[in-house]
Design an enzyme around this catalytic site. Structure first.
Site, short mmCIF file in Angstrom:
data_model
loop_
_atom_site.label_atom_id
_atom_site.label_comp_id
_atom_site.label_asym_id
_atom_site.label_seq_id
_atom_site.Cartn_x
_atom_site.Cartn_y
_atom_site.Cartn_z
CD GLN A 25 -9.27 -15.40 12.95
OE1 GLN A 25 -8.82 -15.94 13.83
NE2 GLN A 25 -9.06 -15.44 11.46
CB VAL A 50 -5.99 -5.91 -9.81
CG1 VAL A 50 -6.91 -4.75 -9.70
CG2 VAL A 50 -4.93 -5.77 -10.79
CB THR A 51 -6.94 -10.04 -8.36
OG1 THR A 51 -6.13 -11.17 -8.11
CG2 THR A 51 -6.90 -9.97 -9.97
CB CYS A 85 -0.86 -9.79 -6.84
SG CYS A 85 -0.25 -11.19 -8.03
CG ASP A 94 0.73 -7.02 -9.68
OD1 ASP A 94 1.85 -6.44 -9.25
OD2 ASP A 94 0.71 -8.21 -9.42
CE LYS A 152 -0.09 -15.96 -9.21
NZ LYS A 152 -0.05 -15.42 -10.65
CE LYS A 197 3.16 -8.21 -7.54
NZ LYS A 197 2.60 -9.48 -7.96
CD GLU A 240 1.80 -12.20 -11.25
OE1 GLU A 240 1.03 -11.63 -10.97
OE2 GLU A 240 1.71 -13.36 -11.49
C1 C5J Z 1 -2.44 -10.93 -9.61
C2 C5J Z 1 -3.04 -12.85 -10.62
N1 C5J Z 1 -1.73 -9.68 -9.84
N2 C5J Z 1 -4.23 -12.80 -10.35
N3 C5J Z 1 -2.31 -11.57 -10.56
O1 C5J Z 1 -3.30 -10.73 -8.68
O2 C5J Z 1 -2.72 -13.70 -11.21
#
Ligand code: C5J
Length: 239
Positions: A219, A174-175, A179, A41, A149, A146, A89
């Site tokens: 972990q 990102v972010t 996502c 994204d 997320k 997509k 996205e």
């Molecule tokens: C992504 C969002 N790509 N933060 N989308 O992380 O809405």
């Protein structure tokens, strides 16, 4: 009744000697012949001033620091002739793939599908939905659109990875906590090992970025490995 099991990537038959990339919680056994670069994204709506992220009041500089390392990594990845997959996205112009649970957020501010400074927000075909120019896909590189997320939900990503013989993913984008995290968690469930690069991922909230990375490697590496492009670049094969 449980649904049919999802096919998983096959184990290596003859395992080449992996390059050990310094990472948390331990060195990542990098197998270039079975690894794809997944850039999540890196879109104008998230990274550019005047996009969706900025319209929500976010400081895009926290995401823009990822551009230079992603560009350098992408250049090296292409030189090594390894597979590159970009994701975006977004939603169809009629928004049939935008669920109310995603569209209606309690807060005010612009929503997906509303007009924005770079066209309708997160709608396919609009300027803001494009990948940033610095990371434009080359011919032959997959671009996965997509609506969620995660990069696996309602996309052909899993089948694409299997068809390419991929069982490892190097992840940027990102972010970090949205996502990237959703995708890495699901990739792990589906049998793919993920190496997430701290300098190639970013969040509007630096503390979320730091914590999200810790959650991946905590972990014993519950969702995967965390490293940086500086550690990975020397391990890339030269063509
Ligand atoms: C992504 C969002 N790509 N933060 N989308 O992380 O809405």
């Amino acid at each position: 009744m449980n649904p049919a099991p999802v096919p998983v990537p096959p184990p290596f038959l003859s395992r080449p000697q992996p390059a050990l990339v310094p990472a948390e919680p331990r060195a990542f056994p990098f197998e270039p012949s079975a690894c794809a670069l997944l850039l999540i994204d890196m879109q104008r709506d998230f990274l550019e001033p005047g996009g969706f992220g900025a319209a929500l009041g976010n400081d895009v500089s926290h995401l823009r620091r990822t551009i230079a390392p992603c560009v350098a990594l992408l250049r090296a990845w292409r030189a090594a002739r390894l597979p590159v997959i970009h994701t975006r996205e977004g939603h169809a112009p009629d928004l049939h793939d935008l669920r109310p649970a995603k569209k209606f957020r309690p807060g005010s501010g612009p929503r997906i599908g509303d007009p924005g400074p770079m066209g309708r927000i997160l709608v396919r075909g609009e300027p803001g939905h494009d990948l940033i120019a610095e990371l434009s896909p080359h011919a032959g590189e997959a671009v996965i659109d997509k609506p969620g997320k995660g990069a696996f939900y309602a996309t052909p990503l899993h089948e694409l990875l299997l068809s390419l013989g991929i069982r490892q993913l190097v992840v940027g984008g990102v972010t970090t906590e949205v996502c990237v995290h959703t995708t890495v968690r699901e990739a792990n469930d589906r049998g793919f090992d993920c190496l997430v690069l701290s300098d190639c991922t970013g969040s509007y909230f630096p503390e979320f970025h730091t914590t999200a990375l810790k959650m991946i490697s905590a972990q014993g590496g519950i969702f995967g490995w965390v490293s940086s492009s500086a550690h990975l670049l020397p391990a890339l094969p030269t063509a």
